[in-house]
Design an enzyme around this catalytic site. Sequence first.
Site, PDB file in Angstrom:
ATOM      1  N   CYS A  85       0.839  -1.199   0.000  1.00  0.00           N
ATOM      2  CA  CYS A  85       0.000   0.000   0.000  1.00  0.00           C
ATOM      3  C   CYS A  85       0.878   1.255   0.000  1.00  0.00           C
ATOM      4  O   CYS A  85       1.633   1.471  -0.941  1.00  0.00           O
ATOM      5  CB  CYS A  85      -0.994  -0.035   1.159  1.00  0.00           C
ATOM      6  SG  CYS A  85      -2.329   1.185   0.980  1.00  0.00           S
ATOM      7  N   HIS A 189      -3.879  -4.886  -0.446  1.00  0.00           N
ATOM      8  CA  HIS A 189      -3.501  -5.374   0.888  1.00  0.00           C
ATOM      9  C   HIS A 189      -3.522  -6.896   0.887  1.00  0.00           C
ATOM     10  O   HIS A 189      -4.600  -7.496   0.995  1.00  0.00           O
ATOM     11  CB  HIS A 189      -4.479  -4.845   1.943  1.00  0.00           C
ATOM     12  CG  HIS A 189      -4.300  -3.407   2.263  1.00  0.00           C
ATOM     13  ND1 HIS A 189      -3.421  -2.960   3.239  1.00  0.00           N
ATOM     14  CD2 HIS A 189      -4.877  -2.300   1.733  1.00  0.00           C
ATOM     15  CE1 HIS A 189      -3.474  -1.640   3.299  1.00  0.00           C
ATOM     16  NE2 HIS A 189      -4.341  -1.213   2.407  1.00  0.00           N
ATOM     17  N   GLU A 191      -2.772  -8.833   3.224  1.00  0.00           N
ATOM     18  CA  GLU A 191      -3.257  -9.306   4.529  1.00  0.00           C
ATOM     19  C   GLU A 191      -4.771  -9.244   4.639  1.00  0.00           C
ATOM     20  O   GLU A 191      -5.357  -9.833   5.564  1.00  0.00           O
ATOM     21  CB  GLU A 191      -2.602  -8.494   5.658  1.00  0.00           C
ATOM     22  CG  GLU A 191      -3.127  -7.093   5.877  1.00  0.00           C
ATOM     23  CD  GLU A 191      -2.592  -6.039   4.913  1.00  0.00           C
ATOM     24  OE1 GLU A 191      -2.884  -4.851   5.129  1.00  0.00           O
ATOM     25  OE2 GLU A 191      -1.886  -6.406   3.934  1.00  0.00           O
TER      26      GLU A 191
END
Length: 209
Positions: A85, A189, A191
Amino acid sequence: MAETIALVDYGAGNLHSVENALRAAGAENVTVTSDPNVVRAADRIVLPGVGAFAACARALRSVRGLVAAMTERVHVGGAPFLGICVGMQLLATRGVEHGVSQGLGWIAGEVLPIKRTDPAIKVPHMGWNDVGPTPHADGAELVEPGEAYFLHSYHLVPEEGRDIAALTDHGGGLVAAVARDNLVGVQFHPEKSQAYGLAFLERFLEWKP
């Protein structure tokens, strides 16, 4: 011995989620750190980032010796590096969010606001979107087609097309990933991208550029 992963803590990342995702992807030795000596000794480096470019750039440079340690380990030592990001955006030459700020300059380009070309296009670009790889880039094998989770209002515009590893479409093409030599950065992202994100992190952990 398991490789050491330095997850860089400069006060501007969702470190807990990224650490958990790296461990779920198979990383056994993840150290959340702002210590330049730990970064300098790491086998791989991950730079997360959330928030505004200017604040993140300022925070990163406020940790004495951290940028120098990252630069030495990545550019001299050849350690694989992942930016996530704003961590990806910081690879650029500069960003214009909240004034002009200098990035790391590892990928020539600028971080600019997403243009609203159609009233139906919402900014920030938030939610799931397709990732389309551009196989010509170094390290592009890390990024496969699929859907990932995005949340950003600014985007990296590289000067050289060869640095673009993947694109996504949000009222036009936006860079979803960049790669050069032993660097890779993703705007999405991992995650938060469930199976797609974990698979990407697995490939990064196995990557030998």
